[in-house]
Design an enzyme around this catalytic site. Sequence first.
Site, PDB file in Angstrom:
ATOM      1  N   HIS A  47      13.846  -0.878  -1.953  1.00  0.00           N
ATOM      2  CA  HIS A  47      12.726  -1.745  -1.548  1.00  0.00           C
ATOM      3  C   HIS A  47      12.425  -1.628  -0.049  1.00  0.00           C
ATOM      4  O   HIS A  47      11.285  -1.328   0.329  1.00  0.00           O
ATOM      5  CB  HIS A  47      12.968  -3.187  -1.996  1.00  0.00           C
ATOM      6  CG  HIS A  47      12.055  -4.171  -1.351  1.00  0.00           C
ATOM      7  ND1 HIS A  47      10.690  -4.175  -1.578  1.00  0.00           N
ATOM      8  CD2 HIS A  47      12.304  -5.159  -0.462  1.00  0.00           C
ATOM      9  CE1 HIS A  47      10.149  -5.134  -0.844  1.00  0.00           C
ATOM     10  NE2 HIS A  47      11.099  -5.747  -0.160  1.00  0.00           N
ATOM     11  N   HIS A  71      14.050  -5.441   7.146  1.00  0.00           N
ATOM     12  CA  HIS A  71      13.383  -6.742   7.019  1.00  0.00           C
ATOM     13  C   HIS A  71      14.089  -7.741   6.101  1.00  0.00           C
ATOM     14  O   HIS A  71      13.937  -8.940   6.273  1.00  0.00           O
ATOM     15  CB  HIS A  71      11.904  -6.573   6.612  1.00  0.00           C
ATOM     16  CG  HIS A  71      11.677  -6.350   5.151  1.00  0.00           C
ATOM     17  ND1 HIS A  71      11.682  -5.105   4.577  1.00  0.00           N
ATOM     18  CD2 HIS A  71      11.429  -7.222   4.141  1.00  0.00           C
ATOM     19  CE1 HIS A  71      11.439  -5.223   3.286  1.00  0.00           C
ATOM     20  NE2 HIS A  71      11.286  -6.491   2.990  1.00  0.00           N
ATOM     21  N   GLU A  75      18.077 -12.244   5.580  1.00  0.00           N
ATOM     22  CA  GLU A  75      17.868 -13.179   4.486  1.00  0.00           C
ATOM     23  C   GLU A  75      18.876 -12.942   3.346  1.00  0.00           C
ATOM     24  O   GLU A  75      19.372 -13.881   2.758  1.00  0.00           O
ATOM     25  CB  GLU A  75      16.427 -12.999   3.961  1.00  0.00           C
ATOM     26  CG  GLU A  75      16.050 -13.907   2.821  1.00  0.00           C
ATOM     27  CD  GLU A  75      15.422 -15.214   3.282  1.00  0.00           C
ATOM     28  OE1 GLU A  75      15.009 -15.275   4.457  1.00  0.00           O
ATOM     29  OE2 GLU A  75      15.357 -16.140   2.472  1.00  0.00           O
ATOM     30  N   ASP A  76      19.157 -11.691   3.073  1.00  0.00           N
ATOM     31  CA  ASP A  76      19.899 -11.360   1.850  1.00  0.00           C
ATOM     32  C   ASP A  76      21.325 -10.881   2.044  1.00  0.00           C
ATOM     33  O   ASP A  76      22.013 -10.594   1.076  1.00  0.00           O
ATOM     34  CB  ASP A  76      19.148 -10.255   1.078  1.00  0.00           C
ATOM     35  CG  ASP A  76      17.883 -10.790   0.441  1.00  0.00           C
ATOM     36  OD1 ASP A  76      17.745 -12.025   0.389  1.00  0.00           O
ATOM     37  OD2 ASP A  76      17.052  -9.979   0.004  1.00  0.00           O
ATOM     38  N   ASP A 137       5.610  -4.897   2.431  1.00  0.00           N
ATOM     39  CA  ASP A 137       6.619  -5.522   1.586  1.00  0.00           C
ATOM     40  C   ASP A 137       5.964  -6.012   0.288  1.00  0.00           C
ATOM     41  O   ASP A 137       6.422  -5.746  -0.817  1.00  0.00           O
ATOM     42  CB  ASP A 137       7.227  -6.696   2.387  1.00  0.00           C
ATOM     43  CG  ASP A 137       8.096  -7.615   1.570  1.00  0.00           C
ATOM     44  OD1 ASP A 137       9.116  -7.149   1.048  1.00  0.00           O
ATOM     45  OD2 ASP A 137       7.760  -8.809   1.469  1.00  0.00           O
ATOM     46  N   ASP A 258     -23.400   4.249  -7.222  1.00  0.00           N
ATOM     47  CA  ASP A 258     -22.597   4.598  -6.052  1.00  0.00           C
ATOM     48  C   ASP A 258     -21.101   4.458  -6.300  1.00  0.00           C
ATOM     49  O   ASP A 258     -20.395   3.799  -5.573  1.00  0.00           O
ATOM     50  CB  ASP A 258     -23.019   3.814  -4.808  1.00  0.00           C
ATOM     51  CG  ASP A 258     -23.163   2.323  -5.097  1.00  0.00           C
ATOM     52  OD1 ASP A 258     -22.991   1.938  -6.264  1.00  0.00           O
ATOM     53  OD2 ASP A 258     -23.427   1.569  -4.160  1.00  0.00           O
TER      54      ASP A 258
HETATM   55 MN    MN Z   1      11.162  -7.608   1.074  1.00  0.00          MN
END
Ligand code: MN
Length: 488
Positions: A47, A71, A75-76, A137, A258
């Site tokens: 990810h 990122h 958090e994880d 993300d 178009d």
């Molecule tokens: Mn993420």
Amino acid sequence: MTIERIIKKFAENHPGADTKLLAQAFEFANLAHEGQIRKNGEPYIQHPLHTAYILTEIKADLPTVMAGLLHDVPEDTKHTISEIKKRFGSEVAFLVQGVTKLGKIKYRGIERYRENLKKMFLAMASDLRVIFIKFCDRLNNLRTLENLPPEKQKRIAKETLEIYAPIAGMLGISRLKWQMEDICFKFLYPEEFHDLEYKYEVEKKVERNRFFQKIKSILTPKLDEAKIKYDIEVRFKHLYSIYLKMQDKGRPFNEIYDVFALRVIVENIDDCYQVLGLIHSLWKPKPNRFKDYIAVPKPNGYRSLHTTVFGPEGKAVEFQIRTREMHEESIYGLAAHWHYKSKRGQGIYQTPAWVKEIVDIQKEITSTSEFVKKIKLDIFRDRIFVFSPRGDAFELPEKATPIDFAYAVHTNIGNQAAGVIINEKVGRLDQELKNGDLVEIIIEKGRRFPDRDWLKFVKTKRARDLIKEYAKRSRLESFKRFIPGINK
Ligand code: MN
């Protein structure tokens, strides 16, 4: 996805950059997420790798791609922001923290989602790169939506279509916008999506290609003759925008002409206009379909010449003519600006005015549902540019009126507005302005208060607030005149 692919892609856009840092960020994230598995059964590290790769595709700078890799670490995993700061410096840590603060959108009901949205706009005002990471993300999460229950799929798709995609559009990152839109379209309207996909991809492909070769074979000798250097690309519209067009016009697919456009990319602005002349000398232009977004760019910065002509076999063909730089900007939006500007050594892009406006609105409104309603009304509407007689450009929401313009110029101009000249013709104070209009307000000198009736048609918050404020003062003054003894 592999880190090698990311490094290769990044080096294409940033020759000479220190890609060792990317490898180090990857190793750290890879260890941190070790043993974690995503819903689709892949190792979790896939990810952040995909997120970082999408960032390199929109030409993000080094700290942003590194932050993309890192990122989800704070958090994880057990690793903290201060650890990231120690290893990779304060800029990367700041970006990662920005994304972390936005919170993971865990889809626990609409209120929770709106909370996140509010945070998103605040982050946007502090550093736009945080939002770019969040978008990438989200795009990767959308691509793995298959593994969620249908109800969740629909809700996420709807949120993305309503909020994320329009913001990507306003930032001019059409590449992210249409990718998000087509995935959401598939989940929200599966039947319509597959039907259109079939018609578009299969039925007409051969016919379309034949037609384009024909146009090219007529146009290219003329371009060579004029000694213009060019690239010609075929641009197929993405499915969701065709779908919207069909809905909008109430017409079936085969009547939407178009669905594709020819893009001519040249070296400089003079060549753009020369190519336009050449095209118009070959085929008759369709009335009212010529748009000069070079002289008057769209509010999100988009520049190009657009024209639709009656091409070979009497079929309408849309042309988009632009320079290479305009082309990059049209795909990468503000992300292209950071690329170009940092190359020229001018530092980073500016935060656009409407981002600041959103922050103002959110300061004022504490209820989140009210907030979302408000930004949809004031911000997500398309924006137009109009010009004062001195040539200053003013950005206004679509359907804004001369009164909105007057208050955008100056409070006194608004309060004293008595008439308007639009493009050198007398206009009405309540009429809708169009992109590129030249607007001159005629004032009644000495008048101090606006007309309360203007509230019935003004579109901007600024005009509304000022009219109300001055109307209140005006009532107070006449009241004082009526009862002379009061307030003395
Ligand atoms: Mn993420």
